[in-house]
Write an enzyme that holds these catalytic residues in place. Sequence first.
Site, PDB file in Angstrom:
ATOM      1  N   ARG A   1      -0.846  -7.257 -12.461  1.00  0.00           N
ATOM      2  CA  ARG A   1      -0.493  -6.866 -11.086  1.00  0.00           C
ATOM      3  C   ARG A   1       0.290  -7.964 -10.352  1.00  0.00           C
ATOM      4  O   ARG A   1       0.128  -8.154  -9.154  1.00  0.00           O
ATOM      5  CB  ARG A   1      -1.749  -6.479 -10.284  1.00  0.00           C
TER       6      ARG A   1
ATOM      7  N   SER B   1      -5.341   2.279  -5.918  1.00  0.00           N
ATOM      8  CA  SER B   1      -6.463   1.343  -6.030  1.00  0.00           C
ATOM      9  C   SER B   1      -6.251   0.221  -5.017  1.00  0.00           C
ATOM     10  O   SER B   1      -5.266  -0.512  -5.099  1.00  0.00           O
ATOM     11  CB  SER B   1      -6.550   0.775  -7.442  1.00  0.00           C
TER      12      SER B   1
ATOM     13  N   GLU C   1      -4.686  -5.106  -3.308  1.00  0.00           N
ATOM     14  CA  GLU C   1      -3.435  -4.904  -4.044  1.00  0.00           C
ATOM     15  C   GLU C   1      -2.250  -4.566  -3.143  1.00  0.00           C
ATOM     16  O   GLU C   1      -1.127  -4.974  -3.437  1.00  0.00           O
ATOM     17  CB  GLU C   1      -3.618  -3.800  -5.095  1.00  0.00           C
TER      18      GLU C   1
END
EC number: 1.3.1.98
Length: 351
Positions: free
Chosen positions: A161, A238, A343
């Site tokens: 990520r 998410s 995130e």
Amino acid sequence: MSSPTIADLTTLHLGGPARAVVEAATTDEVVAALTDCDETDTAVLVVGGGSNLVVADEGFDGTVVRIGSGTVEFGVDADRPFVTADAGVQWDSLVAQVVASGFGGLECLSGIPGSTGATPVQNVGAYGVEIADALRGVQVYDRATRESAWVAPAALDLRYRHSNLKHRDDRIVTAVSLWLRPDGVSAPLAYRELARALDRDEGQSAAAAEVREAVLSLRRSKGMVLDADDPDTYSAGSFFTNPIVSAAESAAVVAQIAVVVGPDVAIPQFPAGDDTKLSAGWLIERAGFTKGYPGEDAPIRLSTKHTLALTNRGSGTTAQLLDLAREVRDGVRARFGVTLTPEPVFVNCRL
């Protein structure tokens, strides 16, 4: 130019007004809009699909440049097929086009909302595949030099990520090129849930079209495919990344978690190089945050299908979203000593 609220441009349907919004339908228009803002010293927020943005209720005092460029081209390099797409191409439409054209390689990333240009920025991944696995190159516009250049994957510091394009606005992705599999077959299945859904063993492959449908079905069951009629999909996906614990600390962290949940409870752990990746969703649930928390009357709550998603039920605010995110983050930290990292990209606000 127009001035809608930024909420209209994000999958969370949250965010206040911008001073102006410029719709850029080509890469040249993207560059022109950025150049105009830079020459007038105007703050810029670049938006693609808006699926990874948390924007303050106060909005953004500047110009939103919305990338809508849409060219897709297939090619072959040293006998390897590839596809190159403008940053504004909607990601799932690109995956669908790749699969329909008889190629494999991207099918595990089906159903992910947002634009193609955003995928290498955070090294998007799902079901055992990351953009880094297929990335051929990224075209980047440098606002300081006002030049565009293709950048190789090795220069992007791609990891879980993360890329070195994340959390910066001086280098803007304008196109992405990806390697494909020529036979219409998926990469070896690396995710147990997906392999089980396809009645395959991990490490086996399947037809790319079959894998795509299985992934879409799994994502829908978790509220992770955009649906205007399903408020569980009014999210940024998410919200927290799966925490990665260093090799030196992992044994102690896992032992602390075991003290809380009991020695007989299996704690999900996954290798991340020499380190250990834990499941954020599992930690959130074991910290007492259930699906739909804090209740059906709350305008912002956890998805009823997946505790990793924070959802706007239609009347929420960014302030309420941040309050719930803090509660979840702090609750997990208090119970397990693990700090979750958000995130999404935060605009004019912070967690």
